[in-house]
Each structure stands twice: as structure tokens, then as C-alpha cells.
Design a protein around this motif. Structure first.
Motif, PDB file in Angstrom:
ATOM      1  N   ARG A 153      78.401  37.932  36.099  1.00 37.40           N
ATOM      2  CA  ARG A 153      79.420  37.184  36.815  1.00 37.40           C
ATOM      3  C   ARG A 153      80.133  37.811  38.015  1.00 37.40           C
ATOM      4  NH1 ARG A 153      77.465  34.808  33.239  1.00 37.40           N
ATOM      5  NH2 ARG A 153      78.203  33.762  31.330  1.00 37.40           N
ATOM      6  N   THR A 154      79.850  37.180  39.148  1.00 36.57           N
ATOM      7  CA  THR A 154      80.220  37.794  40.373  1.00 36.57           C
ATOM      8  C   THR A 154      81.412  36.957  41.153  1.00 36.57           C
ATOM      9  OG1 THR A 154      78.093  38.325  40.817  1.00 36.57           O
ATOM     10  CG2 THR A 154      79.469  38.604  42.558  1.00 36.57           C
ATOM     11  N   ASN A 155      82.415  37.402  41.519  1.00 37.64           N
ATOM     12  CA  ASN A 155      83.392  36.689  42.100  1.00 37.64           C
ATOM     13  C   ASN A 155      83.994  37.726  43.588  1.00 37.64           C
ATOM     14  OD1 ASN A 155      84.395  34.874  39.942  1.00 37.64           O
ATOM     15  ND2 ASN A 155      84.189  36.807  38.850  1.00 37.64           N
ATOM     16  N   LEU A 156      84.078  36.816  44.410  1.00 37.87           N
ATOM     17  CA  LEU A 156      84.425  37.479  45.807  1.00 37.87           C
ATOM     18  C   LEU A 156      85.243  36.564  46.415  1.00 37.87           C
ATOM     19  CD1 LEU A 156      83.801  39.363  48.161  1.00 37.87           C
ATOM     20  CD2 LEU A 156      81.930  37.939  48.842  1.00 37.87           C
ATOM     21  N   SER A 157      86.383  36.943  47.041  1.00 38.66           N
ATOM     22  CA  SER A 157      87.523  36.217  47.773  1.00 38.66           C
ATOM     23  C   SER A 157      88.017  36.844  48.820  1.00 38.66           C
ATOM     24  CB  SER A 157      88.652  35.555  46.710  1.00 38.66           C
ATOM     25  OG  SER A 157      89.458  36.812  46.207  1.00 38.66           O
ATOM     26  N   PHE A 158      88.493  36.043  50.007  1.00 43.90           N
ATOM     27  CA  PHE A 158      89.397  36.596  51.026  1.00 43.90           C
ATOM     28  C   PHE A 158      90.627  35.808  51.214  1.00 43.90           C
ATOM     29  CE2 PHE A 158      85.040  37.550  51.898  1.00 43.90           C
ATOM     30  CZ  PHE A 158      84.969  38.676  52.152  1.00 43.90           C
ATOM     31  N   ARG A 184      96.914  40.174  54.470  1.00 40.91           N
ATOM     32  CA  ARG A 184      95.312  39.859  54.567  1.00 40.91           C
ATOM     33  C   ARG A 184      94.764  40.836  53.228  1.00 40.91           C
ATOM     34  NH1 ARG A 184      97.272  36.740  56.856  1.00 40.91           N
ATOM     35  NH2 ARG A 184      96.783  35.917  59.095  1.00 40.91           N
ATOM     36  N   ALA A 185      93.969  40.193  52.432  1.00 40.51           N
ATOM     37  CA  ALA A 185      93.519  40.877  51.258  1.00 40.51           C
ATOM     38  C   ALA A 185      92.045  40.411  51.027  1.00 40.51           C
ATOM     39  CB  ALA A 185      94.377  40.813  50.078  1.00 40.51           C
ATOM     40  N   HIS A 186      91.224  41.247  50.304  1.00 38.86           N
ATOM     41  CA  HIS A 186      89.926  40.557  49.703  1.00 38.86           C
ATOM     42  C   HIS A 186      89.717  41.394  48.490  1.00 38.86           C
ATOM     43  CE1 HIS A 186      88.942  44.405  52.172  1.00 38.86           C
ATOM     44  NE2 HIS A 186      88.011  44.726  51.047  1.00 38.86           N
ATOM     45  N   ARG A 187      89.167  40.500  47.583  1.00 41.04           N
ATOM     46  CA  ARG A 187      88.635  40.890  46.348  1.00 41.04           C
ATOM     47  C   ARG A 187      87.351  40.829  45.857  1.00 41.04           C
ATOM     48  NH1 ARG A 187      91.233  38.049  40.940  1.00 41.04           N
ATOM     49  NH2 ARG A 187      90.629  39.340  39.331  1.00 41.04           N
ATOM     50  N   PHE A 188      86.820  41.873  45.130  1.00 36.17           N
ATOM     51  CA  PHE A 188      85.320  41.569  44.613  1.00 36.17           C
ATOM     52  C   PHE A 188      85.323  42.125  43.112  1.00 36.17           C
ATOM     53  CE2 PHE A 188      81.515  43.980  43.332  1.00 36.17           C
ATOM     54  CZ  PHE A 188      80.646  42.929  43.628  1.00 36.17           C
ATOM     55  N   SER A 189      84.658  41.500  42.345  1.00 34.57           N
ATOM     56  CA  SER A 189      84.602  41.796  40.812  1.00 34.57           C
ATOM     57  C   SER A 189      82.978  41.316  40.547  1.00 34.57           C
ATOM     58  CB  SER A 189      85.577  41.128  39.890  1.00 34.57           C
ATOM     59  OG  SER A 189      85.498  39.756  39.645  1.00 34.57           O
ATOM     60  N   GLU A 190      82.501  42.457  39.600  1.00 35.03           N
ATOM     61  CA  GLU A 190      81.265  42.124  39.240  1.00 35.03           C
ATOM     62  C   GLU A 190      81.319  42.652  37.481  1.00 35.03           C
ATOM     63  OE1 GLU A 190      77.525  41.287  38.404  1.00 35.03           O
ATOM     64  OE2 GLU A 190      78.516  40.958  40.403  1.00 35.03           O
ATOM     65  N   PHE A 191      80.716  41.523  36.831  1.00 34.40           N
ATOM     66  CA  PHE A 191      80.725  41.905  35.248  1.00 34.40           C
ATOM     67  C   PHE A 191      79.288  41.619  35.052  1.00 34.40           C
ATOM     68  CE2 PHE A 191      80.611  39.927  30.988  1.00 34.40           C
ATOM     69  CZ  PHE A 191      81.193  40.654  30.133  1.00 34.40           C
ATOM     70  N   LEU A 192      78.817  42.702  34.235  1.00 32.92           N
ATOM     71  CA  LEU A 192      77.245  42.560  33.640  1.00 32.92           C
ATOM     72  C   LEU A 192      77.560  42.906  32.143  1.00 32.92           C
ATOM     73  CD1 LEU A 192      75.064  44.682  36.193  1.00 32.92           C
ATOM     74  CD2 LEU A 192      75.054  42.316  35.650  1.00 32.92           C
ATOM     75  N   GLN A 193      76.244  42.111  31.372  1.00 31.00           N
ATOM     76  CA  GLN A 193      76.418  42.260  29.879  1.00 31.00           C
ATOM     77  C   GLN A 193      75.150  42.184  29.268  1.00 31.00           C
ATOM     78  OE1 GLN A 193      78.072  39.077  27.040  1.00 31.00           O
ATOM     79  NE2 GLN A 193      79.573  40.673  26.893  1.00 31.00           N
ATOM     80  N   TYR A 194      74.840  43.154  28.414  1.00 31.69           N
ATOM     81  CA  TYR A 194      73.390  42.933  27.827  1.00 31.69           C
ATOM     82  C   TYR A 194      73.685  42.878  26.671  1.00 31.69           C
ATOM     83  CZ  TYR A 194      68.865  44.391  25.938  1.00 31.69           C
ATOM     84  OH  TYR A 194      67.829  44.617  25.285  1.00 31.69           O
ATOM     85  N   GLY A 222      79.866  46.011  31.243  1.00 37.16           N
ATOM     86  CA  GLY A 222      80.879  46.525  32.203  1.00 37.16           C
ATOM     87  C   GLY A 222      81.471  45.992  33.080  1.00 37.16           C
ATOM     88  N   ARG A 223      82.517  46.329  33.672  1.00 35.16           N
ATOM     89  CA  ARG A 223      83.114  45.240  34.706  1.00 35.16           C
ATOM     90  C   ARG A 223      83.597  46.367  35.870  1.00 35.16           C
ATOM     91  NH1 ARG A 223      85.266  40.246  34.911  1.00 35.16           N
ATOM     92  NH2 ARG A 223      85.199  40.140  32.869  1.00 35.16           N
ATOM     93  N   TYR A 224      83.595  45.991  37.110  1.00 32.82           N
ATOM     94  CA  TYR A 224      84.354  46.631  38.092  1.00 32.82           C
ATOM     95  C   TYR A 224      84.765  45.857  39.261  1.00 32.82           C
ATOM     96  CZ  TYR A 224      84.657  49.162  42.379  1.00 32.82           C
ATOM     97  OH  TYR A 224      85.028  49.906  43.804  1.00 32.82           O
ATOM     98  N   SER A 225      85.919  45.983  39.519  1.00 35.09           N
ATOM     99  CA  SER A 225      86.744  45.212  40.402  1.00 35.09           C
ATOM    100  C   SER A 225      87.566  46.150  41.397  1.00 35.09           C
ATOM    101  CB  SER A 225      87.785  44.331  39.526  1.00 35.09           C
ATOM    102  OG  SER A 225      88.532  45.077  38.701  1.00 35.09           O
ATOM    103  N   ILE A 226      87.606  45.411  42.541  1.00 34.76           N
ATOM    104  CA  ILE A 226      88.431  46.122  43.581  1.00 34.76           C
ATOM    105  C   ILE A 226      89.154  44.998  44.492  1.00 34.76           C
ATOM    106  CG2 ILE A 226      86.212  46.079  45.161  1.00 34.76           C
ATOM    107  CD1 ILE A 226      87.584  48.759  46.719  1.00 34.76           C
ATOM    108  N   GLN A 229      97.447  48.457  50.346  1.00 37.49           N
ATOM    109  CA  GLN A 229      97.604  48.852  49.072  1.00 37.49           C
ATOM    110  C   GLN A 229      95.817  48.593  48.740  1.00 37.49           C
ATOM    111  OE1 GLN A 229      99.258  46.181  46.081  1.00 37.49           O
ATOM    112  NE2 GLN A 229     100.499  45.552  47.951  1.00 37.49           N
ATOM    113  N   LYS A 230      95.587  49.425  47.597  1.00 38.20           N
ATOM    114  CA  LYS A 230      94.266  49.516  47.126  1.00 38.20           C
ATOM    115  C   LYS A 230      94.198  49.211  45.564  1.00 38.20           C
ATOM    116  CE  LYS A 230      89.802  51.372  47.525  1.00 38.20           C
ATOM    117  NZ  LYS A 230      88.638  52.291  48.332  1.00 38.20           N
ATOM    118  N   GLU A 231      93.746  48.696  44.938  1.00 46.71           N
ATOM    119  CA  GLU A 231      93.601  48.723  43.408  1.00 46.71           C
ATOM    120  C   GLU A 231      91.857  48.363  43.022  1.00 46.71           C
ATOM    121  OE1 GLU A 231      96.951  46.213  41.464  1.00 46.71           O
ATOM    122  OE2 GLU A 231      96.738  45.508  43.646  1.00 46.71           O
ATOM    123  N   GLU A 232      91.770  49.492  42.155  1.00 46.56           N
ATOM    124  CA  GLU A 232      90.327  49.365  41.613  1.00 46.56           C
ATOM    125  C   GLU A 232      90.385  49.286  39.995  1.00 46.56           C
ATOM    126  OE1 GLU A 232      86.997  51.608  43.742  1.00 46.56           O
ATOM    127  OE2 GLU A 232      88.937  52.934  44.101  1.00 46.56           O
ATOM    128  N   GLY A 233      89.387  48.899  39.295  1.00 52.25           N
ATOM    129  CA  GLY A 233      89.465  48.673  37.803  1.00 52.25           C
ATOM    130  C   GLY A 233      88.038  48.767  37.317  1.00 52.25           C
TER     131      GLY A 233
END
Length: 730
Positions: free
Chosen positions: A421-426, A463-473, A488-492, A530-534
Motif C-alpha cells: 500500500r503506497t500513499n503520497l500527497s502534497f 506547505r507539506a508532503h506526506r509519504f507512507s509505504e506498507f508491506l505485508q507477507y 511493516g509500515r514507514y511514514s513521513i 516540522q518533521k514527523e516519522e513513524g
């Protein structure tokens, strides 16, 4: 020798051609008008081999020819709608001319119409199905207009609720549509394409794979289209224009502060005299591939975006270190007069043998300009001071959003699958607001004033941008119900630009020169990048213990990092910060690291339509960070639970109960006892003794359907208890 072989090959190839050199010709006409019948189907079937057959269609003047026939005896039929089928046995050898064939009109029968009442609803387990034909809508209505007619479904401000729960996703014929953008999905299909609407509780991807409900499902709607709408191109286009005469005095209403020196007008006319609304959608459905495009342009306040379309950055302050903080700035569409321009596209398709690969993607762009004007009057009575407050204000927000979602599913084999699952926004957000108020009564009298002035305003840009990637096996380990899931999931989320210019009144003073009471204003410039990561990692194991029950064990780790640097400057009314240093009292540097470990077992029992689920988790959380170089270190221990029961007395009579608990940890600003004086009228500070709030919630759903009478009865209630509630003391 080579010449002899070549001759033999040529002769062998020529034999079939010689054997199939026969043909028939004919002309098909109407027996009464003698006109040629165009489009009639002429078919010949061999009597010696029923599998050998050929056909052709009559052309201009009814002429037809069937060539390359093997010499044989055939049965010939001629068919066309409205005529009696013509049958004749023929013998074909060489060229056979059949001459003219006359078709006789078929016998007309009286049309029989049987009218029955359309069933409005039906129920199967926890799925409630609405028959679209039983709800009357305008011929050009979309799916949203159809849903508004259906009992138990409500739509407000782009949010859809069904049976008292928020709908998280829309499916079309079982395929995900526009990701989590429910509002856009409902505006992309015409109501006339819908056969029925199914409201159901969608299990999470893990639960569907393992067969064990993990309690992370959600309410969803499946739009089932008519069979004849699943192939081809359909859609709609619309447009409208109108003129509204000036009936309210033109531009903005005269506010009490418009003549003040500090007023800087930002908004033009509140509403335009010229009204327009343009939009439409087009859908291309071809087999396993579907493409939809939607567009909208208007100034009549029609908003079709979802929650993610507004970047509600509140000056870059505070920030939340609690769970889900990455998306905290996404808010619902606001009320007001809005100009909207948007376009979106959605694709879904399947590939490979047995559709093992599924691909679903969408892109959406939205640009809005929302304006508000308000007038508020309040009276305060004993035991509080007896006061009267009058406030007037106006605001404007310009916002744009690009959003891309991609979903990829690969069934590697019957025991393994991979999901992405891939999400990207500006996003961009440019807000402006100002407010003026006068407080008269006892409070002002105590300060020897006829009234106190409450004056504030701000304008900014983010102004902000966001990206997240979710992988599952996921893998099945031989025995049915025995599975392992690893994901696993990574988001910024990064906001490199966040600037706010604001002013607020410190107190009301008397100006001897003008002999008037005016506010003493403080002007601020705040910059808050600001910057946020998960990061999240999860592993779940399930094991069957009987034919109808399973147990599970889950471990999950969450890590969130956040950094906010808010520099605030006290300036003049020109907001010039040249040569100035940030004021320590109203500036803040925040850095925090929030982590959580969660582990616990689960149990599931399911037989027929009856289900019982119980999960218990122990979670350990730690918050470590700094506010203005003051260290904060806090640890939390909790036990949470989830219990769900589903009792199906019959397919039309179901009770479903949810009981669960969850925690909300205070963020680092809540814990640090440093005063926030950025707004002189609302000064706050944190409390280092705060504990995590502990929430207990119960939801009860009862659904009963009467198919014969087309009635559906739903009874729902919910309750919640919060321990150690985190709030503000005024």
C-alpha cells in the motif's frame, strides 16, 4: 527426388482447397413487402457431421453467400428478429444458387406485464443489501444521491455513516474504488448503473487471510452494478449558470473594526453575483480493467473532497506525540462559501492466471477557497460575572491537495501472498482570519472601562508532503488456520514551510488624543517547520485448536519521531523581522521520541453465523524528548482488551456487540510545565503529572429485516468511560 517431394506437397495442400470449393448464394426478402432483409443470419449444418457448420449475414438487398463449403448435404436455417425461422434441407455441390428466400413475419403475442412490489432491503448475516430499484432518484443522480434515500445511511460534510458507523471504504463489484476517498467514489458513478447497495463489516486483510477476526475491521459499502453496465463506456456531464442580484449590500458587511488603522482587508466580495457549476464523470469498464475520471468546478459550495483535502496546520504549534500524530492536521471540510475545482482518476485491474495480481490506483487533485463571516452575541449570567459579548469575524482559507494511492496484491500461490500500500500527497494551505469583539458588563467595570476589546487576526502559509509505504507477507503453514503474518509500515510527513503573521490585543487602553478606547496590540511572526516519522513492525501467528476455534499471538512495535522548531518574533504592524531574535517566552523547540511495545493472545470461535472474539494485550509505552532543552521522560503500562460477539438468530435478525479499551498518551507539550503565551488571550502550560487516558467503549447493534414488507429496523447505542481524561483547565 526433391522435385517429386515438392510436387507431392503442393498436391496435398491443394486437396483441401479442391474439396472445399463449393458455395451457396441466396437472397432473403420480406414475404409481403418484397424488400431485402438486411442482417438476417443464414446458417448451414452438415448432416453427416453436426460439428461442421458455417454461417453468414445478409447484406444490402438481402444478398448472402457462404463459400468454401465441402460438397455434402446440409440443413439451412434463416433467422431474423420478428420473422418465423426458415428451414430447408439442401445438397451442395459446386456453386448452388438457392434463389429468393421469403421470410414470413412471426405471430404477435399480447404483452403480459406482472407488477410486484420491489423489495427494499434484505439481510444476510451482517450484510444489509438495499435494492436500488426500490428508491426513486432523479435520472441524472449519482450514487451519493441514491444513498441519501436509503434508511440507516447518512451523509454530511463528505462523511458517510451507515448503521451508526463511519464508512471507511467504497467497493464497486467487490473491487476497491478511490482508496479511502469515500466522497469522491460516491460522485464517480451514476445511480442508474447501480443494482444494489451492500453495507457490511469489512474484515482487515489479515483477518481475511487467517480466517480470524482481529478486531481491526471497518464499515464498508459495496456498490453492485447492473450486469450490462460492467462492459462499455458510460458517465455524465452537466453544467449550470445563474445570476444572483445584489441583495445584501455588495461586499463584506461593515465590521466594527474596518475603519481602524490596523485593518488590512484580505477578502473581496463574500459571494459572486455570477454562479456556475460544471462537472461530470466518465467510466470505462472492460472485463477486468476499469477506469473512472471525475471533475468538478463550481462556486456554489459543492464540496466533494475527503478529510485529507484540508491541511489544517494551526500555526505549527504544539504537535501531537500521540498515536496517529502523522495525520493529525487532516480535518473535515469547513462550513462557509466555497469555490471548488477538482479532478480525479481511478484504475483497477487484475492480471495473470486466475487473476493472481490485483492493481488499484487513484490520483486526486483538489483546490478550494472557503470564506466565512460570523456574528456572535453571548450573555453571561450568575454565578459568572454578568457580561455581554459581541463578536464579528471573517476568514478565508485557500487550499490545494495532490493525492496518489496505489494498492498492489499478489497471490503468489494458495499458501502465500504479498501486499503493498503506497500513499503520497502534497498539500498547501493559506489561511486568513480576523475577529473583533467587545465585552461589556461587570468584567469591564471592574477594570474601570466601559468595555474591553478582544481583537485578533492572522494570515499564513503552509506547505507539506506526506509519504507512507506498507508491506505485508502472509503464509499458511499447511494446516488450515495455521498462519504467520509479517508486516511493516514507514511514514513521513514534512512541513518545510509554515509561517503565520498574527496580532492580538493585550489590553484595552484609553487614547487621550482621540478620547477613545482602543486595543493595545501585539504583532507576532511565527515560523514552525516540522518533521514527523513513524515506523511500525508487526508479527502475528494463528493456530487452530478445533474445527470452529483458533488462538493467536501478536507482537507489535511502534516508533514515532517528531521535531518542531517554532520561532516567534514580536514585530510592528509591518511584520518585519529584520535584525530581530526569536522571543524565548513564545518560541519553542520540541523534539520527542515515542515508542510502544504491544503483545498479547487472542481467541476466536465461529460456527455458522455466530462469532465470539476476545483479544488481550499488554502494552508498554515510553515518551522521551525535549521542550526548550527541558528533558521529559515518561513511561506508561496498560492492559487493553477487545471483545466482539455476533449472534445471528436467522439471516434477517442479528445482534452485534463490541467492547474494547484503548489508551491515549499525553504528548511532550502536555507534560512540560512551560507557559505558552503565543496568544495573549489564551495562555496555557503543561502538567508533568499527567497520566495516559484510559478509555472503555461499548457499541451495540441490532438489525432486523422484513423482506416481504421491505422494512429494516436498526437499534444502536454506544457508551464510553474515560479515566484520567486529558483536557484543559480554564
Amino acid at each position: 527426388m526433391k522435385k517429386i517431394l515438392s510436387i507431392l506437397v503442393v498436391m496435398l495442400m491443394a486437396l483441401p482447397a479442391m474439396a472445399q470449393s463449393s458455395k451457396i448464394t441466396a437472397k432473403v426478402i420480406d414475404s409481403e413487402t418484397k424488400d431485402g432483409v438486411i442482417g438476417a443470419i443464414v446458417e448451414v449444418v452438415s448432416k453427416s457431421n453436426a460439428n461442421y457448420r458455417k454461417h453468414a449475414t445478409t447484406g444490402v438487398n438481402g444478398d448472402v453467400a457462404i463459400t468454401s463449403l465441402v460438397a455434402d448435404d446440409y440443413t439451412m436455417t434463416v433467422q431474423f428478429v420478428g420473422y418465423t425461422t426458415y428451414t430447408k434441407d439442401i445438397s451442395v455441390k459446386g456453386t448452388t444458387a438457392l434463389g429468393t428466400i421469403e421470410l414470413v413475419e412471426g405471430v404477435a403475442i399480447e404483452t403480459v406485464v406482472k407488477e410486484v412490489q420491489a423489495l427494499r432491503t434484505s439481510q444476510n448475516g451482517d450484510t444489509v443489501a438495499y435494492n436500488a430499484a426500490a428508491f426513486k432518484v432523479a435520472s441524472d443522480a449519482d450514487v451519493e444521491g441514491l444513498l441519501k434515500k436509503m434508511p440507516g445511511i447518512t451523509i454530511s460534510n463528505g462523511s458517510v455513516e451507515a448503521q451508526g458507523e463511519q464508512v471507511k471504504k467504497i467497493f464497486v463489484d467487490g473491487k476497491e474504488f478511490f482508496g479511502e476517498d469515500v466522497s469522491t467514489a460516491l460522485n464517480s458513478l451514476p445511480a442508474q448503473a447501480v443494482d444494489r447497495i451492500e453495507v457490511f463489516n469489512k474484515l482487515s486483510d489479515n483477518a481475511e487471510f487467517s480466517g480470524m477476526d482481529d478486531g481491526e475491521g471497518y464499515k464498508a459499502i459495496n456498490i453492485v452494478t447492473h450486469a450490462n453496465m460492467r462492459q462499455g463506456v458510460f458517465g455524465k456531464l452537466y453544467g449550470g449558470y445563474g445570476y444572483q442580484p445584489n441583495i445584501d449590500g455588495g461586499a463584506s458587511t461593515d465590521l466594527a473594526f474596518e475603519n481602524k488603522e490596523t485593518y488590512k482587508p484580505q477578502i473581496g466580495d463574500v459571494t459572486s453575483h455570477h454562479k456556475y457549476n460544471l462537472g461530470g464523470n466518465i467510466n470505462v469498464f472492460q472485463g477486468n480493467h476499469r477506469v473512472s475520471v471525475i471533475g468538478l468546478l463550481n462556486n456554489v459550495n459543492q464540496q466533494n473532497f475527503s478529510f485529507e483535502d484540508i491541511l489544517g496546520v494551526n500555526g505549527g504549534g504544539g504537535g501531537g506525540g500521540h498515536r496517529g500524530g502523522v495525520g493529525q492536521y487532516m480535518v473535515r471540510p469547513q462550513s462557509g462559501v466555497a469555490n471548488v475545482g477538482s479532478i480525479g482518476t481511478q484504475y483497477s485491474g487484475t492480471f495473470g492466471k486466475d487473476d493472481k495480481i490485483k492493481l488499484n490506483g487513484s490520483y486526486f487533485f483538489n483546490k478550494t477557497r472557503t470564506r466565512n463571516k460570523s456574528v456572535i452575541e453571548k450573555w453571561y449570567e450568575a454565578p459568572s460575572p454578568e457580561d455581554n459579548l459581541i463578536q464579528e469575524g471573517e476568514s478565508e482559507t485557500k487550499n490545494y491537495n495532490h493525492r496518489f494511492n496505489l494498492r498492489f496484491d499478489w497471490t503468489i500461490n494458495k499458501n502465500m501472498s504479498l501486499m503493498s500500500r503506497t500513499n503520497l500527497s502534497f498539500q498547501g494551505n493559506d489561511p486568513y482570519k480576523q475577529q473583533y469583539g467587545e465585552l461589556s458588563g461587570e468584567t469591564a467595570t471592574e477594570n474601570n472601562l466601559p468595555f474591553e476589546t478582544l481583537y485578533s487576526g492572522s494570515y499564513g502559509s503552509s506547505r507539506a508532503h506526506r509519504f507512507s509505504e506498507f508491506l505485508q507477507y502472509r503464509v499458511k503453514l499447511g494446516k488450515p488456520g495455521r498462519t504467520i503474518t509479517v508486516d511493516g509500515r514507514y511514514s513521513i510527513r514534512n512541513t518545510p514551510k509554515s509561517i503565520t503573521n498574527s496580532y492580538s490585543s493585550l489590553e484595552t487602553i484609553f487614547d487621550p488624543e482621540t478620547e477613545t478606547y482602543i486595543p493595545e496590540l501585539r504583532y507576532l511572526v511565527s515560523k514552525a517547520p516540522q518533521k514527523e516519522e513513524g515506523i511500525r513492525a508487526n508479527i502475528t501467528y494463528t493456530e487452530p485448536v478445533s474445527k470452529n476455534s483458533q488462538i493467536s499471538l501478536q507482537y507489535r512495535y511502534d516508533l514515532e519521531l517528531q521535531e518542531i522548531l517554532k520561532d516567534s518574533y514580536v514585530t510592528g504592524d509591518k511584520y518585519d523581522i529584520t535584525g530581530l531574535s526569536p522571543l524565548p517566552e513564545i518560541s519553542r523547540w520540541t523534539q520527542n521520541r515515542s515508542s510502544e511495545h504491544r503483545v498479547g493472545p487472542g481467541y476466536r470461535y465461529a460456527k455458522d453465523r455466530n462469532t465470539f472474539i476476545a483479544n488481550v494485550y499488554y502494552q508498554y509505552s515510553e515518551l522521551d524528548g525535549y521542550v526548550n532543552y527541558e528533558h521529559v521522560d515518561k513511561k506508561f503500562n496498560h492492559v487493553t482488551y477487545f471483545v466482539m460477539g455476533n449472534i445471528a438468530f436467522n439471516p434477517q435478525n442479528t445482534i452485534r456487540v463490541f467492547i474494547n479499551s484503548y489508551t491515549r498518551n499525553p504528548d511532550i507539550v502536555n507534560l512540560q510545565p512551560i507557559y505558552d503565551v503565543s496568544n495573549a488571550q489564551y495562555i496555557t502550560r503543561g502538567n508533568g503529572n499527567l497520566d495516559a487516558s484510559y478509555n472503555h467503549r461499548i457499541n451495540f447493534h441490532y438489525v432486523r429485516s422484513n423482506i416481504e414488507k421491505g422494512r429494516t429496523f436498526m437499534w444502536m447505542f454506544s457508551g464510553q468511560i474515560t479515566q484520567d481524561y486529558i483536557g484543559q483547565k480554564i
